[in-house]
Design an enzyme around this catalytic site. Structure first.
Site, PDB file in Angstrom:
ATOM      1  N   GLY A  31      21.600  -4.936  68.168  1.00 28.28           N
ATOM      2  CA  GLY A  31      22.950  -4.824  67.644  1.00 28.28           C
ATOM      3  C   GLY A  31      23.059  -4.840  66.131  1.00 28.28           C
ATOM      4  N   GLY A  33      22.172  -2.650  64.008  1.00 24.21           N
ATOM      5  CA  GLY A  33      22.521  -1.352  63.436  1.00 24.21           C
ATOM      6  C   GLY A  33      21.312  -0.525  63.035  1.00 24.21           C
ATOM      7  N   SER A  35      19.619   1.892  64.618  1.00 28.30           N
ATOM      8  CA  SER A  35      19.708   3.335  64.882  1.00 28.30           C
ATOM      9  C   SER A  35      20.616   4.023  63.864  1.00 28.30           C
ATOM     10  CB  SER A  35      20.223   3.582  66.300  1.00 28.30           C
ATOM     11  OG  SER A  35      19.325   3.067  67.261  1.00 28.30           O
ATOM     12  N   GLU A  52      14.451   4.359  68.994  1.00 27.10           N
ATOM     13  CA  GLU A  52      14.096   3.600  70.184  1.00 27.10           C
ATOM     14  C   GLU A  52      14.817   4.185  71.399  1.00 27.10           C
ATOM     15  OE1 GLU A  52      13.523  -1.071  71.070  1.00 27.10           O
ATOM     16  OE2 GLU A  52      15.520  -0.513  70.367  1.00 27.10           O
ATOM     17  N   TYR A  64      18.116  -6.857  81.944  1.00 27.92           N
ATOM     18  CA  TYR A  64      19.221  -7.751  81.609  1.00 27.92           C
ATOM     19  C   TYR A  64      19.776  -8.464  82.849  1.00 27.92           C
ATOM     20  CZ  TYR A  64      19.475  -6.454  76.695  1.00 27.92           C
ATOM     21  OH  TYR A  64      19.189  -6.283  75.357  1.00 27.92           O
ATOM     22  N   ASP A  99      13.123   3.726  63.918  1.00 29.95           N
ATOM     23  CA  ASP A  99      14.036   2.729  64.476  1.00 29.95           C
ATOM     24  C   ASP A  99      13.236   1.735  65.312  1.00 29.95           C
ATOM     25  OD1 ASP A  99      15.980   1.366  65.928  1.00 29.95           O
ATOM     26  OD2 ASP A  99      16.512   3.086  67.169  1.00 29.95           O
ATOM     27  N   ARG A 100      13.105   0.507  64.832  1.00 31.32           N
ATOM     28  CA  ARG A 100      12.387  -0.615  65.451  1.00 31.32           C
ATOM     29  C   ARG A 100      10.876  -0.491  65.262  1.00 31.32           C
ATOM     30  NH1 ARG A 100      14.406  -5.132  67.635  1.00 31.32           N
ATOM     31  NH2 ARG A 100      15.647  -4.188  69.250  1.00 31.32           N
ATOM     32  N   ASP A 105       7.961  -5.917  69.125  1.00 31.18           N
ATOM     33  CA  ASP A 105       7.719  -5.950  70.568  1.00 31.18           C
ATOM     34  C   ASP A 105       6.866  -7.152  70.946  1.00 31.18           C
ATOM     35  OD1 ASP A 105       9.114  -3.609  71.364  1.00 31.18           O
ATOM     36  OD2 ASP A 105       7.492  -2.381  70.582  1.00 31.18           O
ATOM     37  N   HIS A 160      29.440  -6.054  70.851  1.00 31.50           N
ATOM     38  CA  HIS A 160      30.676  -5.801  71.586  1.00 31.50           C
ATOM     39  C   HIS A 160      31.359  -4.522  71.101  1.00 31.50           C
ATOM     40  CE1 HIS A 160      31.272  -9.387  74.185  1.00 31.50           C
ATOM     41  NE2 HIS A 160      30.347  -9.878  73.381  1.00 31.50           N
TER      42      HIS A 160
END
Length: 233
Positions: A31, A33, A35, A52, A64, A99-100, A105, A160
């Site tokens: 979350g 940001g 990306s 990702e 999840y 991205d990431r 990991d 959210h």
């Protein structure tokens, strides 16, 4: 201050040639940001980009719902995707923003699952052995890590806003646990310099002028002009 440059005390610079591509990896909590940052800064700098895989991830929604059952599967999937991505980046040897990072990991997510009893010792040892076997000599180290740093409240607010139901249902304690692990990992990371971006103050969508400022800082770092970086702050 919107950004802060950290040079790890045990960092050993890469042997770079002037023709080498500049490789940036973007790190941060779910979350944060990553990306959006990768897309907008990549466009501004004219860098290749890679993202990702989330929306078409075959394990993420199951994870999840039942982290203990699907955590090992999810981490192997991410490791495979990230390894292929980073190997391709090294082979292309062009300017690239990712991205990431692959380091998150293992150091954040797999360790969190293991420490919280949601990945067995057997699976964690198998995962770790595979991860470290992949690292050398197959993967190119990043030239810069951009770390999107912000409060847990900011992270949850952005989760959210993004609107993924599977993430909205996750309790605050989970995001806080990851946040604390990022804080610890940042102090131990040594693969590259770190440019931290304060996402409590930075929103590239709402404040597009910040794109120019951060892109300019990255260009100074790419060109080895750290003294110029200090002047624009």
């Amino acid at each position: 201050m919107l950004t802060k440059l950290i040079i790890p005390s045990n960092y050993k610079p890469k042997n770079r040639k002037s023709s080498d591509g500049y490789f940036i990896t973007v790190a941060g909590n779910v979350g944060a940001g990553k990306s959006t940052f990768t897309k907008l800064i990549g466009e501004k700098l004219n860098f290749n980009t890679s993202f990702e895989k989330v929306d078409d991830n075959p394990y993420l929604e199951d994870f999840y719902q039942d982290q203990a059952r699907w955590g090992f599967h999810l981490q192997l999937y991410f490791l495979s995707q990230r390894f292929q991505d980073q190997k391709a980046i090294g082979e292309a040897n062009e300017d690239h923003i990712q991205d990431r990072s692959i380091y998150e990991d293992a150091e954040i997510f797999a360790k969190s699952l293991y420490d919280n009893g949601k990945m067995s010792q057997r699976d964690f040892e198998t995962y770790s052995e595979l991860f470290y076997a992949m690292m050398n000599p197959y993967l190119v180290r990043p030239d810069l890590m951009v770390y999107l740093d912000g409060s847990v409240d900011t992270i949850i607010e952005r989760i959210h806003q993004r609107g993924r139901d599977m993430e909205k249902k996750v309790p605050r304690e989970y995001w806080l646990n990851l946040h604390n692990r990022y804080e610890k990992w940042l102090k131990e990371y040594k693969e590259s310099p770190i440019l931290t971006v304060n996402i409590n103050q930075v929103d590239l969508v709402e404040n597009p002028e910040q794109i120019d400022a951060i892109a300019r800082e990255i260009e100074y770092l790419k060109n080895g002009k750290i003294e110029n970086l200090q002047q624009v702050r």
